[in-house]
Design an enzyme around this catalytic site. Structure first.
Site, PDB file in Angstrom:
ATOM      1  CB  CYS A  44      67.390   4.008   8.368  1.00 13.25           C
ATOM      2  SG  CYS A  44      66.082   2.813   8.670  1.00 13.25           S
ATOM      3  CE  LYS A  85      31.648   7.908  27.511  1.00 15.77           C
ATOM      4  NZ  LYS A  85      32.689   8.727  27.373  1.00 15.77           N
ATOM      5  CE1 TYR A 145      20.901  14.717  23.448  1.00 18.05           C
ATOM      6  CE2 TYR A 145      20.809  12.504  22.541  1.00 18.05           C
ATOM      7  CZ  TYR A 145      21.468  13.701  22.710  1.00 18.05           C
ATOM      8  OH  TYR A 145      22.686  13.888  22.126  1.00 18.05           O
ATOM      9  CB  CYS A 171      67.190   3.310  13.438  1.00 15.34           C
ATOM     10  SG  CYS A 171      68.192   3.290  11.940  1.00 15.34           S
ATOM     11  CD  GLU A 179      -2.814  -1.127   2.444  1.00 14.89           C
ATOM     12  OE1 GLU A 179      -4.035  -1.204   2.432  1.00 14.89           O
ATOM     13  OE2 GLU A 179      -2.140  -1.204   3.500  1.00 14.89           O
ATOM     14  CB  CYS A 183      67.585  -0.470  12.273  1.00 12.28           C
ATOM     15  SG  CYS A 183      66.282   0.081  11.161  1.00 12.28           S
ATOM     16  CB  CYS A 189      69.064   0.287   7.769  1.00  9.05           C
ATOM     17  SG  CYS A 189      69.369   0.983   9.391  1.00  9.05           S
ATOM     18  CG  ASP A 200       6.417   0.126  -2.098  1.00  8.07           C
ATOM     19  OD1 ASP A 200       6.934   1.024  -1.407  1.00  8.07           O
ATOM     20  OD2 ASP A 200       6.862  -1.036  -2.171  1.00  8.07           O
ATOM     21  CG  ASP A 212      28.701   4.909  20.853  1.00  7.12           C
ATOM     22  OD1 ASP A 212      29.093   6.093  20.815  1.00  7.12           O
ATOM     23  OD2 ASP A 212      29.469   3.937  20.847  1.00  7.12           O
ATOM     24  CE  LYS A 259      27.684   9.906  26.846  1.00 12.39           C
ATOM     25  NZ  LYS A 259      28.347   9.589  25.613  1.00 12.39           N
ATOM     26  CD  GLU A 310      24.255  10.991  20.290  1.00  9.61           C
ATOM     27  OE1 GLU A 310      23.947  12.136  20.692  1.00  9.61           O
ATOM     28  OE2 GLU A 310      25.397  10.526  20.370  1.00  9.61           O
ATOM     29  CD  GLU A 370      17.324  11.441  28.619  1.00 16.63           C
ATOM     30  OE1 GLU A 370      18.126  11.556  27.678  1.00 16.63           O
ATOM     31  OE2 GLU A 370      16.557  12.341  28.971  1.00 16.63           O
TER      32      GLU A 370
HETATM   33  S1  IVH Z   1      22.201  15.199  26.891  1.00 20.07           S
HETATM   34  C1  IVH Z   1      23.049  19.478  27.863  1.00 20.07           C
HETATM   35  N1  IVH Z   1      21.291  12.759  26.504  1.00 20.07           N
HETATM   36  O1  IVH Z   1      26.585  12.166  24.736  1.00 20.07           O
HETATM   37  C2  IVH Z   1      22.625  18.128  27.405  1.00 20.07           C
HETATM   38  N2  IVH Z   1      23.369  13.325  25.516  1.00 20.07           N
HETATM   39  O2  IVH Z   1      29.061  12.849  26.190  1.00 20.07           O
HETATM   40  C3  IVH Z   1      23.663  17.455  26.580  1.00 20.07           C
HETATM   41  N3  IVH Z   1      24.358  11.535  24.156  1.00 20.07           N
HETATM   42  O3  IVH Z   1      27.217  15.285  23.215  1.00 20.07           O
HETATM   43  C4  IVH Z   1      23.403  16.131  26.042  1.00 20.07           C
HETATM   44  N4  IVH Z   1      22.760  10.058  24.465  1.00 20.07           N
HETATM   45  O4  IVH Z   1      26.050  13.430  21.806  1.00 20.07           O
HETATM   46  C5  IVH Z   1      22.285  13.621  26.251  1.00 20.07           C
HETATM   47  N5  IVH Z   1      20.343  10.673  26.220  1.00 20.07           N
HETATM   48  C6  IVH Z   1      21.321  11.516  25.972  1.00 20.07           C
HETATM   49  C7  IVH Z   1      22.424  11.165  25.162  1.00 20.07           C
HETATM   50  C8  IVH Z   1      23.441  12.110  24.963  1.00 20.07           C
HETATM   51  C9  IVH Z   1      23.908  10.298  23.865  1.00 20.07           C
HETATM   52  C10 IVH Z   1      25.645  12.096  23.677  1.00 20.07           C
HETATM   53  C11 IVH Z   1      25.581  13.496  23.119  1.00 20.07           C
HETATM   54  C12 IVH Z   1      26.509  14.317  23.959  1.00 20.07           C
HETATM   55  C13 IVH Z   1      27.424  13.276  24.504  1.00 20.07           C
HETATM   56  C14 IVH Z   1      28.082  13.741  25.797  1.00 20.07           C
END
Ligand code: IVH
Length: 657
Positions: free
Chosen positions: A420, A305, A217, A415, A32, A399, A402, A34, A112, A110, A165, A108
């Site tokens: 060389c 982290k 976010y 070296c 649908e 080395c 050489c 498409d 990547d 984070k 992100e 939240e």
């Molecule tokens: S908040 C002032 N929320 O992590 C608010 N950042 O190490 C700033 N990132 O530059 C960001 N998930 O690229 C926020 N749920 C999340 C995130 C997030 C990934 C990244 C973002 C930021 C970096 C900081």
């Protein structure tokens, strides 16, 4: 009416897109979808004037830009402070509690990927930008329009900036790398690099094929929309049509917070995208303001982290390589393993001490660590996996290229043979590389091949390659056009300023910064060559080691002969400040605000500094001048209130003349 039908189709398709990509609850079948899309494409082909900006066909890509325009962020895009363990999370909570009683946090994932700022006017997407250095990013609108869960039109006609992100799902990443391997292209190391590489394309067709997604976010000016908490910002963003992450939780105390962190540390692999930590944000916006900011981070948020990932593999062999300075480095050749998305088969072991202090032996099972962007490292040996066949490490005394005897200086072996091959090749590669003379097209392999074929021995040989043009064009893998491009790049490189040349020559201890100091101080290579050790050491920022190295370099007749050859070839040997010191700027403190139209913020800053001024971030009584671009922010108001001198962009540029 055709116009009505087009609008109807756009609405149906955008709704289906939203249901599929944001809500994950499709209502239309692929067939649908498409069918409607084909009808829309046909109508738009017949009536191109009726194409609307938020038509799903605008996501197909095709817009090609010449270069990335700079974008000044009205509100700087800050980064987050980091915490690495439970104790540090508790400390963060305690710092918050000194200012706020009973704080509520939003937890939240984070994601990547790479952060993005999206600007909507009247509910329509008008600009998307990367974070850049936080103050100035790059305009990537053409690529962001192809991301299917980023709405081109919002449910309300608001003017708003949202941040989030951009990421690539694990599935999209695996598929992309499979395709790249089949096409003979180098696979991406991880989904983040793949996402970043995709939005950094000039041609949006590429990004369109990459299957990127986004979670939003952050709402920088939330209170302007009558919002009081971060959680409400997220709800409002959802209402406008954005995708927010479904795993966001409100928590009322430290135990709940630690539980969230614990759960996702265990469950992260079950997610369809990669995360590298947990973000903890204070919920109440007034509380956030009470905590405030440092220059880099909000104090009301932090990122936990995840610990670096470790994998085990076998160390098959230790090979030695020679760098430009002659330093001989041991490298671990590993049984290939996948670590955080990239295949690792080799890693540096730095120096003898690094290997012996860890008792790393050939044949050992070793633990490899990779943290974020950092290069992988052998952390330790798994000694109980030894079977007795392991061979203890011995630092080479000659080395590897050489075979001349090495000389030990502090922890490193060198070296010292000036002829060389390895050193020479590295020296030639350095001369042509981006930070030095930037001879476009001369990658490591070409330099090495030309060296081995006898075309390049000294750096001045680059300028004689044109005499071999006909022969070079016959080489396998080259043609008329590619050789002409290389020769043109060599010609262009002659105009580089002296500081780049000094860095390119590979004088020991003379890096980019020192080269600039020397070029500014002496203006011409002849003046520098004549400088004595005492002249050099008297310069601010030049210490004894550099002074000695520079004066020795210019006493060597081989070096002087080479400089003469470069001169004869027409290589620029002088340095001119682009601007003279200027009394309008000298010793004054400047603040820039608003978006400058004909110059980037960085270039403006550089000009001011060259002319003797200083640029700072915030307006205070100490500020002498505020330069205002378009849509200036609160700094402009503050400057007016304090009676500080204000220049427009035009006035600033006129004073630079
Ligand atoms: S908040 C002032 N929320 O992590 C608010 N950042 O190490 C700033 N990132 O530059 C960001 N998930 O690229 C926020 N749920 C999340 C995130 C997030 C990934 C990244 C973002 C930021 C970096 C900081």
């Amino acid at each position: 009416m055709i116009e009505n039908r087009i609008q109807e189709l756009v609405t149906i398709l955008n709704k289906a897109n939203y249901e599929y990509h944001t809500l994950d609850q499709p209502t239309l079948t692929d067939q649908e979808y498409d069918k409607y899309l084909r009808e829309l494409i046909e109508l738009e082909e017949q009536y191109p004037d009726l194409i609307v900006a938020d038509s799903p066909t605008q996501r197909i890509g095709g817009e090609v830009i010449d270069e990335f325009n700079k974008v000044v962020h009205e509100v700087p895009m800050l980064s987050l402070s980091n915490v690495f363990n439970e104790d540090e999370i508790v400390l963060f909570d305690e710092r918050v509690k000194k200012v706020v009683t009973n704080p509520t946090y939003v937890c939240e994932l984070k994601i990547d990927g790479l952060s993005v700022s999206l600007l909507y006017q009247d509910g329509k997407l008008v600009r998307a930008a990367t974070r850049g250095d936080g103050m100035v990013g790059e305009d990537i609108t053409h690529n962001v329009k192809t991301i299917k869960n980023i709405p081109l039109t919002l449910t309300e006609k608001v003017d708003i900036e949202v941040r989030g992100e951009i990421y690539m799902s694990k599935k999209a990443f695996t598929r992309l790398n499979e395709e790249r391997l089949v096409a003979g292209e180098v696979p991406f190391a991880n989904p983040r690099n793949a996402a970043a590489g995709s939005v950094r394309q000039l041609d949006s067709k590429i990004a369109a094929k990459r299957n990127l997604s986004a979670f939003l976010y952050h709402l920088p000016s939330a209170s302007a929309y009558g919002i009081h908490t971060h959680y409400e910002s997220l709800e409002y963003m959802q209402k406008l049509g954005f995708t927010t992450n479904p795993n966001i939780r409100l928590v009322g105390n430290i135990d709940e917070l630690l539980e969230y962190v614990d759960n996702w540390t265990t469950d992260r692999d079950s997610l369809p995208y990669e995360i590298d930590g947990i973000v903890i944000k204070l919920n109440d916006l007034q509380d956030q303001e009470r905590l405030g900011y440092t220059i880099k981070y909000p104090k009301w948020a932090t990122a936990y982290k995840f610990p670096a990932t470790l994998v085990l593999t076998k160390l098959k062999e230790i090979k030695f390589t020679v760098g430009r300075t002659g330093q001989v480095t041991p490298n671990a050749m590993l049984e290939p393993v996948i670590l955080m998305g990239s295949t690792i088969s080799k890693t540096t072991l730095h120096n003898e001490e690094y290997v012996t202090s860890r008792d790393i032996r050939i044949g050992d099972t070793v633990a490899i660590k990779k943290a974020g962007d950092v290069i992988p490292e052998v952390v330790e040996v798994v000694a109980d996996r030894r079977d007795g066949s392991e061979i203890p490490f011995e630092m080479t005394q000659t080395c590897p290229i050489c075979h001349s005897d090495l000389v030990k200086k502090e922890a490193a072996y060198y070296c010292v043979n000036p002829h060389c091959d390895a050193k020479r090749i590295e020296g030639l590669i350095h001369y042509a590389s981006r930070d030095t003379l930037n001879i476009d097209g001369f990658g490591d392999n070409i330099v090495e091949d030309f060296y081995n074929m006898g075309y390049l021995k000294h750096v001045s040989d680059f300028y004689h390659l044109k005499e071999h043009k006909k022969e070079l064009m016959q080489l396998e893998g080259f043609g008329k056009k590619s050789i002409e491009n290389l020769l043109q790049a060599i010609e262009d490189s002659k105009q580089n300023p002296l500081d780049r040349l000094l860095f390119a020559l590979g004088i020991r201890y003379v890096g980019k910064k020192t080269a600039k100091i020397l070029a500014r101080e002496f203006g011409h290579i002849d003046a520098l060559a004549k400088a004595s050790y005492d002249d050099l050491v008297a310069i601010r920022d030049i210490g004894e080691v550099i002074a000695q190295s520079v004066s020795l370099y210019f006493q060597d007749p081989d070096h002087l002969a080479e400089i003469k050859r470069l001169k004869l070839a027409g290589v620029n040997m002088s340095y001119q400040e682009e601007y003279e010191f200027n009394s309008e700027f000298q010793d004054k403190t400047f603040v820039l605000t608003g978006s400058l139209q004909s110059i980037t913020r960085e270039a403006a800053k550089e000009k001011i500094e060259i002319m003797g001024g200083t640029v700072t971030g915030g307006v205070s009584k100490k500020t002498d001048v505020v330069i205002v671009g378009e849509k200036p922010g609160s700094k402009y108001k503050k400057a007016q209130a304090l009676g500080i001198e204000i220049w427009t962009e035009e006035e600033f540029l006129a004073k630079c003349q």
